[in-house]
Design a protein around this motif. Structure first.
Motif, PDB file in Angstrom:
ATOM      1  N   SER A 207      22.508  36.224  49.898  1.00  0.00           N
ATOM      2  CA  SER A 207      22.882  35.336  48.800  1.00  0.00           C
ATOM      3  C   SER A 207      21.999  35.473  47.567  1.00  0.00           C
ATOM      4  O   SER A 207      22.255  34.828  46.557  1.00  0.00           O
ATOM      5  CB  SER A 207      22.826  33.874  49.274  1.00  0.00           C
ATOM      6  OG  SER A 207      21.531  33.558  49.772  1.00  0.00           O
ATOM      7  N   ARG A 212      23.946  40.824  44.656  1.00  0.00           N
ATOM      8  CA  ARG A 212      25.349  40.476  44.410  1.00  0.00           C
ATOM      9  C   ARG A 212      26.285  41.679  44.487  1.00  0.00           C
ATOM     10  O   ARG A 212      27.406  41.576  44.994  1.00  0.00           O
ATOM     11  CB  ARG A 212      25.501  39.816  43.039  1.00  0.00           C
ATOM     12  CG  ARG A 212      26.866  39.183  42.859  1.00  0.00           C
ATOM     13  CD  ARG A 212      26.978  38.421  41.568  1.00  0.00           C
ATOM     14  NE  ARG A 212      28.057  37.456  41.636  1.00  0.00           N
ATOM     15  CZ  ARG A 212      28.484  36.747  40.604  1.00  0.00           C
ATOM     16  NH1 ARG A 212      27.889  36.893  39.434  1.00  0.00           N
ATOM     17  NH2 ARG A 212      29.468  35.902  40.735  1.00  0.00           N
ATOM     18  N   LEU A 216      29.420  41.590  47.011  1.00  0.00           N
ATOM     19  CA  LEU A 216      30.813  41.684  46.578  1.00  0.00           C
ATOM     20  C   LEU A 216      31.492  42.919  47.164  1.00  0.00           C
ATOM     21  O   LEU A 216      32.647  42.865  47.595  1.00  0.00           O
ATOM     22  CB  LEU A 216      30.887  41.709  45.061  1.00  0.00           C
ATOM     23  CG  LEU A 216      30.650  40.382  44.351  1.00  0.00           C
ATOM     24  CD1 LEU A 216      30.569  40.598  42.847  1.00  0.00           C
ATOM     25  CD2 LEU A 216      31.750  39.388  44.679  1.00  0.00           C
ATOM     26  N   GLU A 242      34.219  34.426  44.460  1.00  0.00           N
ATOM     27  CA  GLU A 242      33.204  35.101  43.662  1.00  0.00           C
ATOM     28  C   GLU A 242      33.825  35.893  42.514  1.00  0.00           C
ATOM     29  O   GLU A 242      33.268  35.964  41.421  1.00  0.00           O
ATOM     30  CB  GLU A 242      32.368  36.018  44.553  1.00  0.00           C
ATOM     31  CG  GLU A 242      31.530  35.251  45.562  1.00  0.00           C
ATOM     32  CD  GLU A 242      30.183  35.894  45.796  1.00  0.00           C
ATOM     33  OE1 GLU A 242      29.712  36.627  44.907  1.00  0.00           O
ATOM     34  OE2 GLU A 242      29.603  35.652  46.861  1.00  0.00           O
ATOM     35  N   SER A 245      34.409  33.873  39.447  1.00  0.00           N
ATOM     36  CA  SER A 245      33.206  33.594  38.667  1.00  0.00           C
ATOM     37  C   SER A 245      32.753  34.811  37.868  1.00  0.00           C
ATOM     38  O   SER A 245      32.175  34.691  36.794  1.00  0.00           O
ATOM     39  CB  SER A 245      32.069  33.132  39.592  1.00  0.00           C
ATOM     40  OG  SER A 245      31.656  34.184  40.452  1.00  0.00           O
TER      41      SER A 245
END
Length: 404
Positions: A207, A212, A216, A242, A245
């Motif tokens: 996290s 990231r 992803l 995600e 965002s």
């Protein structure tokens, strides 16, 4: 495409079909006649190596898009002959030349040239910048991609894992995550779905902000595995959350139906390729002559709607017989992409080449022969928006794959 071409996609010159009033398509590019003229003029005035390479790659790209693969390869190989001696002075430009040559060779089935060009590309960068430079680490990932495309999954993982370790130590977290995700995905390519899922779930559980890209990318691939098993799954839900965002402009492929080509029988364990929902076909058997594979390609154009569905797929142009394209279009029609922030969706253009690799030695003959294992190579010709934060595990010319 197969999985792993990283070079930026060529610009397609074939115009897409007429769009709805709210959907404006702009196709940019240089005419083949102009790129040929630019290269001739460059050579006539004995232009510097960097200009020579730039003009050569531009012309080779246009020739490739026009379906003139052999001519494109002649251009890159001639430029290599002129400019290889400048690899120490212009390592990036010369390595780009080898990378481009390798891409063309792969679509021609010239596997030895593809392998050699990839190795030389990495070697040139490594000699110039050292093993911990970001450009070299990315090239290491490309070498891993090359091994994966050859079905050498253990060697691919070894290469990816070594690149990840060095990238992590050098402070290049994004490159390290790319290598880690791709290493995990080789298990799926090899039919080891449980191992792939376990490795990807570990990555997806991270996290931290700097993780990231890996998170992803692993969620995309987990969502693909879920789709292949006929379930939506938590991975898809987490991925969509995600992606909203991030507001990615480029659609990310989540699922593609199995592609069966008529008259061609899958070789080996089908699970090894069914695990990959992009376009990495298995090697397939077809007994035919060498000439069959020289001119068999199509460009397919289609819309991806804002909901992630495919609309109006059609062949824009191509060469050779078309019996194998009907199932291709059906497979493209059934794809599922991530939802788009653009209400109009996006238009995609993709190149498919039916080919077979050359066997360097055939018992009882001194002539090279094509392998009976047929391949469908893929290249994304879409002129995408300027790159920004992208959750896609693909970033360039090949079908979506782990974190390009």
């Amino acid at each position: 495409m197969s999985l792993f071409l990283i070079l930026a996609a060529a610009t397609a010159s074939a115009p897409p079909p007429a769009a709805a009033p709210s959907q404006t398509i702009v196709v940019t590019g240089t005419r083949l006649s102009d790129s040929e003229k630019a290269l001739r003029e460059c050579l006539s005035r004995h232009c510097p190596p960097e200009e020579d390479i730039k003009a050569s790659l531009a012309d080779a790209e246009n020739l490739f898009v026009a379906g003139r693969y052999r001519d494109a390869r002649d251009v890159t190989k001639a430029s290599i002959g002129r400019n290889n001696r400048f690899r120490g002075e212009y390592p990036v430009a010369v390595s780009d030349l080898y990378r481009g040559n390798g891409r063309i060779a792969e679509h021609l089935g010239e596997v030895a040239d593809f392998q050699l060009s990839t190795a030389l590309m990495r070697g040139i960068l490594g000699n110039a910048f050292g093993k911990d430079d970001a450009r070299v680490l990315k090239a290491d990932v490309e070498v891993g991609d090359m091994f994966a495309k050859q079905g050498q999954f253990v060697q691919a993982r070894t290469t990816y894992d070594a690149a990840e370790k060095r990238a992590r130590a050098a402070g290049f977290a994004s490159i390290a995550d790319v290598a880690r995700v791709r290493s995990a995905w080789t298990y799926a390519m090899d039919g080891e779905i449980a191992l792939a899922r376990k490795a990807l779930e570990r990555i997806a559980a991270q996290s931290a902000p700097e993780a990231r890209i890996g998170r992803l990318s692993s969620l995309v691939l987990l969502a693909r595995l879920d789709r292949n098993e006929g379930k939506t799954g938590k991975a898809s839900e987490a991925l969509f959350t995600e992606l909203r965002s991030v507001r990615a402009k480029r659609p990310v492929l989540l699922f593609s139906p199995r592609l069966d080509l008529p008259g061609i029988l899958p070789e080996g364990d089908e699970a090894k390729w069914e695990a990959d929902p992009s376009f990495a076909l298995p090697e397939m058997r077809l007994k035919t002559g060498n000439a069959y594979f020289e001119k068999h390609w199509v460009d397919v154009g289609f819309w991806v709607t804002s909901e992630g569905k495919v609309s109006e797929p059609e062949i824009l142009r191509g060469e050779g017989t078309r019996e194998w394209t009907k199932t291709l279009l059906r497979s493209i029609s059934g794809r599922i992409y991530t939802p788009s922030v653009d209400p109009d969706g996006s238009y995609r253009i993709e190149r498919y080449t039916l080919t077979s690799r050359f066997m360097e030695s055939v018992s009882g003959s001194h002539m090279r022969q094509r392998s009976p294992n047929v391949r469908l190579e893929f290249l994304d010709l879409t002129n995408d928006p300027a790159p920004g934060p992208s959750p896609s595990p693909a970033g360039g010319g090949q079908a979506p794959s782990p974190a390009r």
